[in-house]
Scaffold this motif. Structure first.
Motif, PDB file in Angstrom:
ATOM      1  N   LEU A 115      40.628  43.357  51.737  1.00  0.00           N
ATOM      2  CA  LEU A 115      41.428  42.410  50.941  1.00  0.00           C
ATOM      3  C   LEU A 115      41.535  42.903  49.493  1.00  0.00           C
ATOM      4  O   LEU A 115      41.040  42.277  48.559  1.00  0.00           O
ATOM      5  N   THR A 116      42.215  44.004  49.332  1.00  0.00           N
ATOM      6  CA  THR A 116      42.281  44.643  48.008  1.00  0.00           C
ATOM      7  C   THR A 116      43.500  44.232  47.190  1.00  0.00           C
ATOM      8  O   THR A 116      43.573  44.529  46.003  1.00  0.00           O
ATOM      9  N   ASN A 117      44.454  43.542  47.804  1.00  0.00           N
ATOM     10  CA  ASN A 117      45.678  43.198  47.075  1.00  0.00           C
ATOM     11  C   ASN A 117      45.472  41.945  46.230  1.00  0.00           C
ATOM     12  O   ASN A 117      45.530  40.823  46.722  1.00  0.00           O
ATOM     13  N   ARG A 118      45.272  42.179  44.957  1.00  0.00           N
ATOM     14  CA  ARG A 118      44.951  41.074  44.043  1.00  0.00           C
ATOM     15  C   ARG A 118      46.083  40.070  43.877  1.00  0.00           C
ATOM     16  O   ARG A 118      45.880  38.985  43.330  1.00  0.00           O
ATOM     17  N   ASN A 119      47.268  40.404  44.330  1.00  0.00           N
ATOM     18  CA  ASN A 119      48.362  39.422  44.268  1.00  0.00           C
ATOM     19  C   ASN A 119      48.062  38.209  45.124  1.00  0.00           C
ATOM     20  O   ASN A 119      48.623  37.145  44.906  1.00  0.00           O
ATOM     21  N   TYR A 120      47.190  38.394  46.103  1.00  0.00           N
ATOM     22  CA  TYR A 120      46.908  37.299  47.021  1.00  0.00           C
ATOM     23  C   TYR A 120      45.501  36.750  46.835  1.00  0.00           C
ATOM     24  O   TYR A 120      44.987  36.046  47.687  1.00  0.00           O
ATOM     25  N   TRP A 121      44.884  37.090  45.722  1.00  0.00           N
ATOM     26  CA  TRP A 121      43.662  36.407  45.313  1.00  0.00           C
ATOM     27  C   TRP A 121      44.078  35.169  44.520  1.00  0.00           C
ATOM     28  O   TRP A 121      45.200  35.075  44.002  1.00  0.00           O
ATOM     29  N   ARG A 122      43.170  34.225  44.405  1.00  0.00           N
ATOM     30  CA  ARG A 122      43.509  33.013  43.655  1.00  0.00           C
ATOM     31  C   ARG A 122      43.669  33.308  42.177  1.00  0.00           C
ATOM     32  O   ARG A 122      44.532  32.714  41.506  1.00  0.00           O
ATOM     33  N   VAL A 123      42.813  34.175  41.666  1.00  0.00           N
ATOM     34  CA  VAL A 123      42.854  34.559  40.256  1.00  0.00           C
ATOM     35  C   VAL A 123      42.537  36.049  40.181  1.00  0.00           C
ATOM     36  O   VAL A 123      41.879  36.593  41.066  1.00  0.00           O
ATOM     37  N   PRO A 124      42.978  36.706  39.117  1.00  0.00           N
ATOM     38  CA  PRO A 124      42.742  38.152  39.045  1.00  0.00           C
ATOM     39  C   PRO A 124      41.259  38.508  38.949  1.00  0.00           C
ATOM     40  O   PRO A 124      40.835  39.561  39.428  1.00  0.00           O
ATOM     41  N   GLN A 125      40.465  37.639  38.321  1.00  0.00           N
ATOM     42  CA  GLN A 125      39.026  37.892  38.195  1.00  0.00           C
ATOM     43  C   GLN A 125      38.278  36.859  39.025  1.00  0.00           C
ATOM     44  O   GLN A 125      37.922  35.795  38.522  1.00  0.00           O
ATOM     45  N   PRO A 126      38.047  37.136  40.279  1.00  0.00           N
ATOM     46  CA  PRO A 126      37.416  36.117  41.124  1.00  0.00           C
ATOM     47  C   PRO A 126      35.962  35.907  40.755  1.00  0.00           C
ATOM     48  O   PRO A 126      35.322  36.756  40.157  1.00  0.00           O
ATOM     49  N   SER A 127      35.459  34.743  41.125  1.00  0.00           N
ATOM     50  CA  SER A 127      34.043  34.436  40.954  1.00  0.00           C
ATOM     51  C   SER A 127      33.198  35.460  41.702  1.00  0.00           C
ATOM     52  O   SER A 127      33.569  35.931  42.772  1.00  0.00           O
ATOM     53  N   PHE A 128      32.047  35.787  41.112  1.00  0.00           N
ATOM     54  CA  PHE A 128      31.109  36.654  41.823  1.00  0.00           C
ATOM     55  C   PHE A 128      30.412  35.916  42.970  1.00  0.00           C
ATOM     56  O   PHE A 128      29.881  36.535  43.881  1.00  0.00           O
ATOM     57  N   THR A 129      30.374  34.591  42.899  1.00  0.00           N
ATOM     58  CA  THR A 129      29.534  33.847  43.835  1.00  0.00           C
ATOM     59  C   THR A 129      30.320  32.971  44.814  1.00  0.00           C
ATOM     60  O   THR A 129      29.735  32.388  45.712  1.00  0.00           O
ATOM     61  N   PHE A 130      31.638  32.834  44.634  1.00  0.00           N
ATOM     62  CA  PHE A 130      32.394  31.950  45.517  1.00  0.00           C
ATOM     63  C   PHE A 130      33.708  32.635  45.880  1.00  0.00           C
ATOM     64  O   PHE A 130      34.782  32.181  45.530  1.00  0.00           O
ATOM     65  N   GLN A 131      33.579  33.722  46.619  1.00  0.00           N
ATOM     66  CA  GLN A 131      34.785  34.461  46.997  1.00  0.00           C
ATOM     67  C   GLN A 131      35.477  33.799  48.178  1.00  0.00           C
ATOM     68  O   GLN A 131      36.643  34.070  48.439  1.00  0.00           O
ATOM     69  N   GLY A 132      34.799  32.907  48.873  1.00  0.00           N
ATOM     70  CA  GLY A 132      35.477  32.071  49.859  1.00  0.00           C
ATOM     71  C   GLY A 132      36.648  31.331  49.232  1.00  0.00           C
ATOM     72  O   GLY A 132      37.733  31.239  49.812  1.00  0.00           O
ATOM     73  N   ARG A 133      36.419  30.836  48.042  1.00  0.00           N
ATOM     74  CA  ARG A 133      37.465  30.112  47.306  1.00  0.00           C
ATOM     75  C   ARG A 133      38.519  31.045  46.727  1.00  0.00           C
ATOM     76  O   ARG A 133      39.714  30.742  46.781  1.00  0.00           O
ATOM     77  N   ASP A 134      38.074  32.154  46.167  1.00  0.00           N
ATOM     78  CA  ASP A 134      38.973  32.967  45.349  1.00  0.00           C
ATOM     79  C   ASP A 134      39.639  34.108  46.107  1.00  0.00           C
ATOM     80  O   ASP A 134      40.676  34.609  45.676  1.00  0.00           O
ATOM     81  N   ILE A 135      39.068  34.535  47.220  1.00  0.00           N
ATOM     82  CA  ILE A 135      39.628  35.668  47.972  1.00  0.00           C
ATOM     83  C   ILE A 135      39.925  35.306  49.429  1.00  0.00           C
ATOM     84  O   ILE A 135      41.035  35.498  49.916  1.00  0.00           O
ATOM     85  N   PHE A 136      38.937  34.751  50.151  1.00  0.00           N
ATOM     86  CA  PHE A 136      39.124  34.526  51.596  1.00  0.00           C
ATOM     87  C   PHE A 136      40.141  33.411  51.890  1.00  0.00           C
ATOM     88  O   PHE A 136      41.059  33.593  52.679  1.00  0.00           O
ATOM     89  N   ALA A 137      39.937  32.248  51.288  1.00  0.00           N
ATOM     90  CA  ALA A 137      40.841  31.123  51.563  1.00  0.00           C
ATOM     91  C   ALA A 137      42.277  31.447  51.145  1.00  0.00           C
ATOM     92  O   ALA A 137      43.217  31.177  51.908  1.00  0.00           O
ATOM     93  N   PRO A 138      42.488  32.037  49.961  1.00  0.00           N
ATOM     94  CA  PRO A 138      43.874  32.390  49.614  1.00  0.00           C
ATOM     95  C   PRO A 138      44.490  33.379  50.605  1.00  0.00           C
ATOM     96  O   PRO A 138      45.666  33.251  50.961  1.00  0.00           O
ATOM     97  N   ALA A 139      43.716  34.362  51.060  1.00  0.00           N
ATOM     98  CA  ALA A 139      44.263  35.322  52.028  1.00  0.00           C
ATOM     99  C   ALA A 139      44.727  34.596  53.287  1.00  0.00           C
ATOM    100  O   ALA A 139      45.819  34.848  53.804  1.00  0.00           O
ATOM    101  N   ALA A 140      43.890  33.679  53.770  1.00  0.00           N
ATOM    102  CA  ALA A 140      44.242  32.928  54.980  1.00  0.00           C
ATOM    103  C   ALA A 140      45.491  32.082  54.750  1.00  0.00           C
ATOM    104  O   ALA A 140      46.378  32.006  55.602  1.00  0.00           O
ATOM    105  N   ALA A 141      45.554  31.430  53.591  1.00  0.00           N
ATOM    106  CA  ALA A 141      46.689  30.549  53.313  1.00  0.00           C
ATOM    107  C   ALA A 141      47.992  31.339  53.208  1.00  0.00           C
ATOM    108  O   ALA A 141      49.031  30.924  53.726  1.00  0.00           O
ATOM    109  N   HIS A 142      47.931  32.494  52.549  1.00  0.00           N
ATOM    110  CA  HIS A 142      49.147  33.305  52.461  1.00  0.00           C
ATOM    111  C   HIS A 142      49.564  33.802  53.846  1.00  0.00           C
ATOM    112  O   HIS A 142      50.747  33.807  54.180  1.00  0.00           O
TER     113      HIS A 142
END
Lengths: 262, 262, 262
Positions: A115-142
C-alpha cells in the motif's frame, strides 16, 4: 464494484474504545453507502495466530469481491509492509505479518500490492500507531468505491508474503498426532487434524491420558461428557456437551492431540 | 418483502470467534442487500431462559415483517426440530427448544413450519454442530428475499411447540411473591411481577430480610441505595442507584421477590 | 437529509441485554433505511468521563451531518435535561450531563435544543429508566428522516450546557505535568498532554519513579518495554510494546504524568 459490495473488519481493537467506530467513520467519509460487517474485534491483543484462523474460517462464506480489512498488527509503524491481496476473488487488506497465511496455505493468491500509493492514504503523514485508520481502512474504502486494485501501490511477489505455518501432522501406523490450533468461546478445542486424514476410519482421541470417544454432535454424549467430532469447518474438535473442553481438559494452544485408529 | 426488510440475530456465539461473521456472510451470499442487526450474541452459552427473555423484550420494538434468527441451541444436531414461526406478523427462525415461548405466552402464533425443505438449506448435508450457518441463516435469507413462508417446510401444530414456563406468581392478601427472571448488564434484577398486578396500590419490596422502597427511577434514591421500580418493559425491577443490585443483594435467577401492599 | 445519513450509537448498555437491539428497532420503526453504527456500548456503567473522551476521539472521523446518540445517563428520569446539539455540522443527541463537553472544549456549538417536543417521543409517557429508547433514539430517527432541527424542542443557551473539565496542565520550566484521561483496551494510558505542548522539544516521561523513553511507535522499544509517544489522537500516551502499560505501571484515571525536557 457494485452497490452490493461490503467491507468486513477483523481486529484486536476490542469494543470498549473508539477505534472500531473511527474505522467505520473513515470508510463512511470515503464511501458513505458501503456496508461494514464485524467479523470480530475480540482477537486477543496482537494474536496473529488466532486472527489467521478466524479469517481462514470465515472468508469463503462471504460473497466473492468482499473486502476484508485485518488489523492485528503488533508491528504497526515499524518496518513490516502494509499489503493488499487478491485471493480466490476476495480482497484482503492487512499488515504483512502472517495473518493471511491460512488462506495462502489453501490456495495461491492472485496478486499482491504494497500500500505505497499515498493518494489513497487518509493523510500524507499517517499515524505511527493507528494505520488501520490512516492506511488500511482508506484502501478498503477506495477499493469498494471502484478504485482499480493496481492503484493501491507497487506489485510485490506473492512468494514474499510472510507466512505462519502450523506444526506439521505426525502420521503413525496406529494414528495421527496434531495439535490445538484454536480455542473458541464455548471452550471447544479445534485441532490441526482435517477430516481428510480420517476418511472412513473408526477412531478415538487421546488428550494426555484421557481417551475421548468420537461422535457426530455434542448431544451424542451425556451432558458434561467429552466428545471428539468433526467441527463445522472440517477440523477434528474436542468438546464437552453443555460444558467447556478447554476448562475440563485444561486445553491450551499447541497442546498435542492424538487420534488412534480403532 | 421489500427493501426495508432486516434480519435480527440473537445467539450465544459470543463475539470472539468467526461464527457471527459467518452467519452474516451466508446471508449476504443469498441476499446481499439485506441489513442484519445484532440483538445480542452474549447470551450465556446455552441459556435458553435468557434468550427467551431477551427476545420477548425486543421483538415488538422492531417493524412488522422483521425476521429474527435465534441460535441458542444446546441440542444442535440432535432430535430437536428446526422451526419457523409467524407471530404477530413477525418471522422467527429458531430451534424448537422453548426460546420462542415468551412470545407465545403473550399471544398465539399464526403459523409454524419445520425447516424440512432442503432446497433452502445452505448444503444438502448440513453440519451437525453449526446449523445456524447451514439451516437457520439460509432460511432467514430466503425469506427476506421473498420466499413464501410455506416453502420452508412442513406445517406443524402451534400447540406442539416446546414451551418454557416461568414459575407462577403467588397472590396473597398482603402482597405477591414472584421471582427474578433476568439479571441485566447493570446488575438490575428483573422480576416476574408485571405492572398490572400492582395497579394503583402502594407497595414496598422484600428481598430476603431486606426491605426496599418503591420509586419511579434510579435517582429517586441516593447513590448506592436500593430501589424497586417498574422497569422499561413493565416488570417490577430491583436496582441500586449508581450500583449493582445483583452484587449488593446477591441476586440470582429464580430468587423469590415479595411485594407487600402498604 | 439524504440516503447517506447514519446514526452512531455510544452507550454504556453493554452487549448482553436487549437494550441496544431495542434502540435499533425503534430507529427502524421510524426510518427503516437508516444505517446505525456502534461506536461502543462498552463504556463502564455511568462513566460520563470515558464517554466524553470516546466521543471526542471519534466525531471528526465521520461525515458531516452524522447523528450521534449518546446514552450514558446516570440521571435518567430525573431532572437533567435531554438535549440535541449541532456542533461543527454534526448532530448530537444526549443527556445534558457533560458527555458533550469534550467537543465543546474544542469548538463552540452552533445551536442547542431541549427535547421537549413530545410529538417526536416514542410515546407520550416515556419510561423513567430507558429514555434512550423513548426520547433519544426517536429524536435521532426523526432527524435522520428530515425533521428540521428546531422541531425537536425549545432552544436553550449553549452556555447553559453542563461541562466536565479536565484538570489543568501544570507548565514548569523543566517540563509539564498532566494526567491520565483514558485507559484503552490495550492498556495504553492516554494523557491530557497534547502534541502542541511538545512542539520540537526532546523529552522523556516520568510516571511515579519510573522514567520512560519517548519514541514514535510501540516497536521502537523491545517487547515488554515501556514507551511514551504521541498517540493517534495527538495526546501523549504511555504504552508497553506487546503488553499493557496499565498493568505494568499500575496506571489509573487521573494519575499525574510528567514530561521532562531533555
Amino acid at each position: 464494484m457494485g452497490a452490493d459490495q461490503r467491507i468486513v473488519l477483523l481486529t484486536d481493537f476490542g469494543l470498549r474504545d473508539s477505534y472500531v467506530g473511527v474505522i467505520k467513520g473513515v470508510i463512511a467519509q470515503i464511501t458513505p453507502k458501503i456496508t461494514t460487517i464485524d467479523l470480530t474485534h475480540q482477537v486477543a491483543p496482537q494474536d496473529i495466530g488466532a486472527a489467521r484462523f478466524i479469517l481462514l474460517s470465515a472468508v469463503n462464506y462471504f460473497p466473492k469481491q468482499t473486502i476484508f480489512v485485518v488489523v492485528v498488527d503488533p508491528g504497526v509503524g515499524g518496518s513490516r509492509r502494509s499489503i493488499a491481496l487478491i485471493w480466490q476473488d476476495y480482497y484482503l487488506i492487512a499488515p504483512d505479518n502472517g495473518v493471511l497465511s491460512g488462506l495462502l496455505d489453501c490456495a495461491p493468491g492472485q496478486e499482491a500490492r504494497e500500500l505505497t500509493n499515498r493518494n489513497y492514504w487518509r493523510v500524507p503523514q499517517p499515524s505511527f500507531t493507528f494505520q488501520g485508520r490512516d492506511i488500511f481502512a482508506p484502501a478498503a474504502a477506495h477499493l469498494a468505491q471502484g478504485l482499480p486494485f493496481e492503484q493501491l501501490g507497487d506489485r510485490i511477489p506473492l512468494a514474499s508474503l510472510v507466512r505462519l505455518s502450523l506444526p506439521e501432522l505426525e502420521i503413525k501406523p496406529q494414528g495421527i498426532v496434531g495439535s490445538i490450533q484454536y480455542l473458541d468461546h464455548f471452550g471447544n478445542g479445534i485441532t490441526t487434524i482435517p477430516r481428510s486424514q480420517i476418511a472412513d476410519k473408526n477412531w478415538i482421541c487421546r488428550v494426555g491420558e484421557t481417551r475421548i470417544v468420537a461422535g457426530n454432535t455434542y448431544s451424542d454424549v451425556e451432558a458434561g461428557v467429552a466428545i471428539a467430532l468433526i467441527g463445522s469447518e472440517g477440523w477434528v474438535e474436542i468438546a464437552v456437551n453443555g460444558g467447556s473442553a478447554q476448562a475440563r481438559l485444561n486445553l491450551k494452544f499447541g497442546d498435542p492431540i492424538e487420534l488412534l485408529w480403532q
